[in-house]
Scaffold this motif. Structure first.
Motif: not given
Length: 436
Positions: A157, A160-161, A164, A187-192, A195, A255
């Motif tokens: 997390k 990802l933060r 983001r 897996s939790e946020d593939p688009e982020t 980046r 995904y």
């Protein structure tokens, strides 16, 4: 002052992991910023590798005080002094497999008993509360160490933060342990996750033998499913190389069918890392004067590096003159010198896939060597909606190609590094940066 590179190091220290961290933190602030150290199980269980990371900062605090007292601190460990990385705890087990550790090589604590042999260089046990989100910590986290900030949130997390909050394509993840944390973030946020500027992976054995099985390298074998999931993000069609679902269940979801971009993944397999070696005599010649002068860092590293050299001798027998392969530090050297044209990948992106089911081949890196050319994209039968080029309406099969090895929209696209600025000079560069 903007650093040349901002990186997240995902790691499982481990002897060569510690050398990689020291190399990164010894960089100048213009070369590198370590934004986060993401800790995962691997060489030894999670709490042991976390202790090793905290101990590393504890030793560096003593080392910098010693260098200051002797007038030798100028210009050293600029990235350590200028920036303050987050340290976050990640996964303590693989996605779907049983935990695999390498304490037979690294020692039960991951560093050949250094905490018992040099207790004055180990942090007080109050460090354990720094990362406990259920405990009321008696230690004020910002004051525990001036060189790192503990996080009570999960590593994936935090990863990802950072991705983001920072501009796209400005943060690189250097993954030198099992890819579980990376797979969880993806897996939790593939688009982020996408980046990320680049994912640099130490893992796999492509044209050489493995180091834990005849075909598999440790990091990939430790969580083959995570590696396969991460590699799949390099594909135009990630579903084409995702690991199969076992008995109708998967720990992580698939995904989305459409993603805005592919992952830029640079792979450092055993093929390139193993020949970059550090030899016992070279190391001891370098640190002997520092030991005599009282360097805490020399005292600390002398224990686990000579423990490693002795282990290698016991495994191979006298007379082999085998060195310690600098697997993980090589990835950091790449981050420091990637503009050097001597870094050379395979001329084309490769469809490298990870075996996740084989009885004898789990973790194996597979390339299609049959010499059959893929059809050009413009000649394929792939049809897309012109209103949305990302929406692949059909991905027709090529006769006799059920696994998609020849399909222009299937398979992974991985950049594999095969040449460095010099396998014979790297050990000297590493030692000079860490100890000078």
């Amino acid at each position: 002052m903007a650093p040349k590179n901002r990186i997240i190091i995902d790691t499982d220290p481990g002897v060569d992991d510690v050398l990689a961290l020291l190399l990164a933190l010894s960089a100048s602030p213009e070369e590198l910023e370590v934004a986060m150290i993401s800790v995962t199980y691997g060489n030894v269980p999670l709490q042991s590798v976390l202790r090793n990371v905290v101990a590393l900062f504890h030793v560096l605090e003593k080392e910098m005080a010693w260098r200051t007292s002797t007038g030798n601190s100028k210009g050293s460990y600029g990235a350590l002094i200028t920036y303050k990385p987050i340290v976050a705890i990640g996964a303590d087990h693989p996605l779907e497999e049983e935990e695999l550790v390498a304490d037979y090589f690294h020692g039960t604590d991951g560093l050949h008993g250094v905490h018992d042999k040099h207790p004055h260089l180990s942090p007080a046990d109050t460090w354990r509360t720094l990362f406990d989100d259920t405990a009321s910590s008696p230690v004020d986290p910002p004051s525990f160490s001036k060189y790192f900030t503990p996080s009570k949130g999960p590593a994936h997390k935090e990863m990802l933060r950072i991705l983001r909050e920072e501009p796209e394509d400005t943060v690189t993840i250097v993954a030198v342990g099992p890819l579980t944390n990376v797979a969880l973030a993806a897996s939790e946020d593939p688009e982020t996750f996408l980046r990320v500027k680049e994912l640099v992976v130490m893992g796999g054995a492509v044209e050489c033998e493995g180091n834990v099985t005849p075909v598999a390298e440790f990091n990939c074998m430790a969580d083959a499913v995570a590696a396969a999931r991460v590699y799949a993000l390099t594909s135009p069609t990630p579903s084409s190389t995702m690991p199969p679902v076992f008995q109708g269940k998967s720990f992580l979801p698939a995904y989305p069918a459409r993603l805005s971009r592919r992952l830029n993944l640079t792979l450092f397999p055993l093929d390139i890392t193993t020949p970059h070696e550090l030899y016992k005599k070279v190391f001891n010649d370098k640190i002997q004067p520092l030991l005599e002068q009282g360097s805490p860092l020399a005292q600390w590293t002398e224990i686990f590096l000579n423990g490693t050299f002795n282990k290698i001798d016991s495994m191979l027998g006298e007379g082999h003159n085998a060195g310690l392969s600098l697997h993980d530090p090589l990835c950091i050297w790449y981050m420091l010198t990637q503009d050097n044209p001597a870094w050379k990948p395979v001329p084309h992106l490769e469809d490298i896939r990870v075996e996740t089911c084989g009885q004898w081949t789990r973790g194996m890196h597979i390339i299609d060597k049959r010499g059959r050319a893929k059809p050009a994209v413009e000649d394929s039968t792939v049809r897309t909606n012109p209103e949305d080029p990302l929406d692949a309406v059909t991905l027709d099969q090529i006769p006799g190609d059920d696994q998609g090895w020849l399909h222009p929209k299937k398979g992974n696209r991985i950049r594999r590094m095969v040449s460095s600025p010099g396998r014979d000079i790297f050990a000297g560069v590493l030692l000079d940066r860490i100890f000078t």
